[in-house]
Design an enzyme around this catalytic site. Structure first.
Site, short mmCIF file in Angstrom:
data_model
loop_
_atom_site.label_atom_id
_atom_site.label_comp_id
_atom_site.label_asym_id
_atom_site.label_seq_id
_atom_site.Cartn_x
_atom_site.Cartn_y
_atom_site.Cartn_z
CB ALA A 89 32.33 -28.43 89.98
CB THR A 90 31.67 -33.55 87.12
OG1 THR A 90 30.88 -32.78 86.22
CG2 THR A 90 31.05 -34.92 87.29
N GLY A 91 32.43 -33.69 90.63
CA GLY A 91 33.43 -34.21 91.56
C GLY A 91 32.91 -34.25 92.98
N GLY A 92 33.81 -34.25 93.92
CA GLY A 92 33.43 -34.35 95.34
C GLY A 92 32.99 -33.02 95.93
CB CYS A 138 28.55 -40.36 91.49
SG CYS A 138 27.87 -39.92 89.88
P1 NAD Z 1 37.57 -34.87 93.48
O1 NAD Z 1 36.57 -33.99 94.12
O2 NAD Z 1 38.77 -35.24 94.21
O3 NAD Z 1 38.07 -34.16 92.11
C1 NAD Z 1 37.18 -33.70 91.13
C2 NAD Z 1 37.83 -32.57 90.35
O4 NAD Z 1 37.90 -31.41 91.17
C3 NAD Z 1 39.26 -32.85 89.92
O5 NAD Z 1 39.50 -32.27 88.66
C4 NAD Z 1 40.09 -32.16 91.00
O6 NAD Z 1 41.37 -31.81 90.53
C5 NAD Z 1 39.23 -30.97 91.30
N1 NAD Z 1 39.35 -30.45 92.67
C6 NAD Z 1 39.02 -31.12 93.81
N2 NAD Z 1 39.19 -30.31 94.89
C7 NAD Z 1 39.62 -29.11 94.40
C8 NAD Z 1 39.98 -27.87 94.99
N3 NAD Z 1 39.91 -27.68 96.31
N4 NAD Z 1 40.38 -26.86 94.18
C9 NAD Z 1 40.44 -27.02 92.85
N5 NAD Z 1 40.12 -28.18 92.22
C10 NAD Z 1 39.72 -29.21 92.98
O7 NAD Z 1 36.76 -36.14 92.97
P2 NAD Z 1 37.28 -37.45 92.21
O8 NAD Z 1 37.84 -38.39 93.20
O9 NAD Z 1 38.07 -37.09 91.03
O10 NAD Z 1 35.86 -38.00 91.74
C11 NAD Z 1 35.01 -38.73 92.57
C12 NAD Z 1 33.95 -37.87 93.23
O11 NAD Z 1 33.16 -37.22 92.25
C13 NAD Z 1 32.98 -38.73 94.03
O12 NAD Z 1 32.60 -38.05 95.19
C14 NAD Z 1 31.81 -38.92 93.08
O13 NAD Z 1 30.60 -39.21 93.72
C15 NAD Z 1 31.78 -37.58 92.41
N6 NAD Z 1 31.17 -37.64 91.08
C16 NAD Z 1 29.96 -37.06 90.90
C17 NAD Z 1 29.36 -37.13 89.66
C18 NAD Z 1 28.03 -36.52 89.41
O14 NAD Z 1 27.61 -36.51 88.26
N7 NAD Z 1 27.33 -36.02 90.39
C19 NAD Z 1 29.99 -37.80 88.60
C20 NAD Z 1 31.24 -38.37 88.84
C21 NAD Z 1 31.84 -38.28 90.08
#
Ligand code: NAD
Length: 469
Positions: free
Chosen positions: A221-224, A275
């Protein structure tokens, strides 16, 4: 041979050609270049493709990696995915997406990352090798939609895995286009179909199904925080690349002019969405005015007046205190325009002096508004930077010539990436040594992920032979 027999033979051959064509047409019709209408079909196809990949050689895997690089680096493709990513997500800046996509294609390691270990002795030879997990479920963010697909595809296929992407629904069109583009090129190069796959309509429900399907052996998972927590609670092996809130410390020994330019360059990169990008500055009082002046010389717009600053913050944040989606990844010029102030196109960052407990210091905002906190000395700056980083242990930046304090900051913050005297993006290989990644796995410890991060270590023992010393 009589005429009738010849006629029968010709008919037979024609029938065979025809049926072969029908089979080919059906096969072609079935070829969706990695796109599937249901998640179950996608998982099924991905598993099938992985079995085929497992029996191809390392040279083939490297060839597929090279095909991905070449396809992305094709000028037309690179421009198209960069343009569409900005258009669809309304996040970031086209010129910087070009740089990031190119970086992902050029500097993500391939199969050379998989270094085998050998142990030999009187009892023979033991090999320890990096082997695939199988099907990987990879969840990607809106902020780096194409970069993450390129980067993860190279690393995961180099490791012998297939990858099923679950992109953010707000980036589905560009993700579909890229998955299709890569599959087409891979198939033309002789690769099995569906090394990279995704469901045509990504949704939270489909992501849930992917997470719980036992055929998906590894989750990335790359995201929040919410999605990272979700995969880590899945009961299967997961890699979490979560949020950051990178602080910058500038002390009195720094090259202030360079520090100012580096901070503006890093903070404004792709409108501050990476990020790793600079999110707040702690500057020692004795150099703070100089730093601000040099930042202004490099495209920073200084907001002054408590009320004005509060009004700007109210414009771009929600009642809950987070960033408004409509302002995430927007340019400084756009934000100022919505605020009712026309600024020149050369403005890249909005800066403002605030106290250390300010929302903009403590929260990850992902927009080019950079708070600056004035502090009495470097030790206080490091202490405040530690607090603002929120325990993410993601990225930090410091501008200083004092080796002792540089070491102190590295030790105190314990971030995965620590950049000294450069813009943050040097930490992912843009102007700094080392490979790139767009999946920085701090929470689970893989760090700057590469092919080996997505592999299982396996041991192969041959007793009593092949020690040739
Ligand atoms: P986000 O967390 O809103 O979404 C990321 C992914 O997760 C998306 O595909 C989204 O659909 C999915 N998702 C989110 N919550 C979910 C849930 N409850 N159930 C199922 N799927 C879910 O993040 P964003 O706004 O797309 O990206 C920005 C965030 O990601 C920032 O916090 C940033 O710091 C982080 N990020 C981290 C890295 C890293 O390498 N550590 C890289 C890029 C972004």
């Amino acid at each position: 041979m009589d005429l009738k027999a010849i006629e029968q033979m010709v008919e037979q051959v024609l029938r065979e050609i025809q049926s072969e064509q029908i089979v080919n047409v059906t096969e072609q019709r079935k070829e969706g270049y990695g796109l599937f209408s249901t998640i179950d079909e996608a998982i099924e196809a991905s598993e099938k493709a992985q079995k085929k990949l497992l029996y191809t050689g390392m040279a083939d895997r490297q060839k597929y990696v090279d095909v991905i690089r070449k396809t992305v680096l094709n000028k037309e493709n690179l421009e198209l995915i960069s343009k569409l990513a900005v258009e669809e997500t309304e996040i970031g800046c086209y010129e910087h997406k070009l740089i990031k996509n190119r970086l992902a294609a050029e500097k993500t390691p391939g199969t050379e990352d998989l270094i085998s270990e050998a142990v030999t002795g009187d009892n023979g030879l033991t090999l320890i090798e990096y082997c695939p997990f199988g099907v990987i479920g990879a969840i990607t963010p809106t902020t780096n939609p194409t970069e993450t697909i390129i980067n993860n595809s190279i690393s995961m296929i180099a490791g012998g895995n297939t990858v099923l992407f679950s992109p953010h629904p707000r980036a589905k069109k560009v993700s579909r286009l890229l998955v299709k583009m890569l599959n087409k090129a891979l198939i033309e190069a002789g690769a099995p179909s569906n090394l990279i796959a995704m469901v045509e309509e990504p949704s939270l429900e489909n992501t849930e199904k992917m997470i719980s399907n036992p055929k998906v052996r590894l989750l990335v998972a790359t995201g929040g925080p919410s999605i990272v927590k979700k995969v880590l609670s899945s009961g299967k092996k997961a890699i979490g690349a979560g949020a950051g809130n990178p602080p910058v410390v500038v002390d009195e020994t720094a090259d202030i002019k360079k520090a100012a330019k580096d901070i503006v360059d890093g903070c404004s990169f792709d409108n501050n969405v990476p990020c790793i990008a600079e999110k707040e500055v702690f500057a020692v009082d004795s150099i703070c005015d100089h730093l601000i002046q040099y930042m202004k010389d490099n495209g920073a717009y200084l907001m002054t007046g408590k009320q004005q600053i509060e009004e700007l913050k109210a414009l771009v944040t929600t009642e809950k205190g987070g960033p408004k989606t409509s302002f995430v990844g927007k340019s400084a010029v756009y934000i100022m325009d919505k605020f009712g102030v026309k600024v020149p196109d050369s403005v890249r960052v909005i800066i403002m002096e605030v106290p250390k407990d300010d929302l903009f210091v403590q929260e990850e905002m992902m927009m080019p508004i950079l708070p600056i906190v004035r502090v009495s000395d470097v030790d206080t700056a490091i202490e405040y930077a530690y607090e603002a980083e929120q325990g993410n242990r993601h990225t930090a930046i410091m501008h200083s010539q004092n080796v002792e304090k540089l070491s102190k900051m590295a030790k105190v913050l314990e971030t995965t990436i620590f950049v000294k005297n450069a813009p943050s993006f040097a930490g992912i290989g843009a102007g700094g040594e080392g490979h790139t990644t767009f999946t920085i796995a701090g929470p689970t410890g893989e760090g700057l992920t590469s092919a080996r991060s997505f592999c299982r270590k396996r041991k192969c023992v041959l007793a009593d032979a092949f020690s040739i010393r």
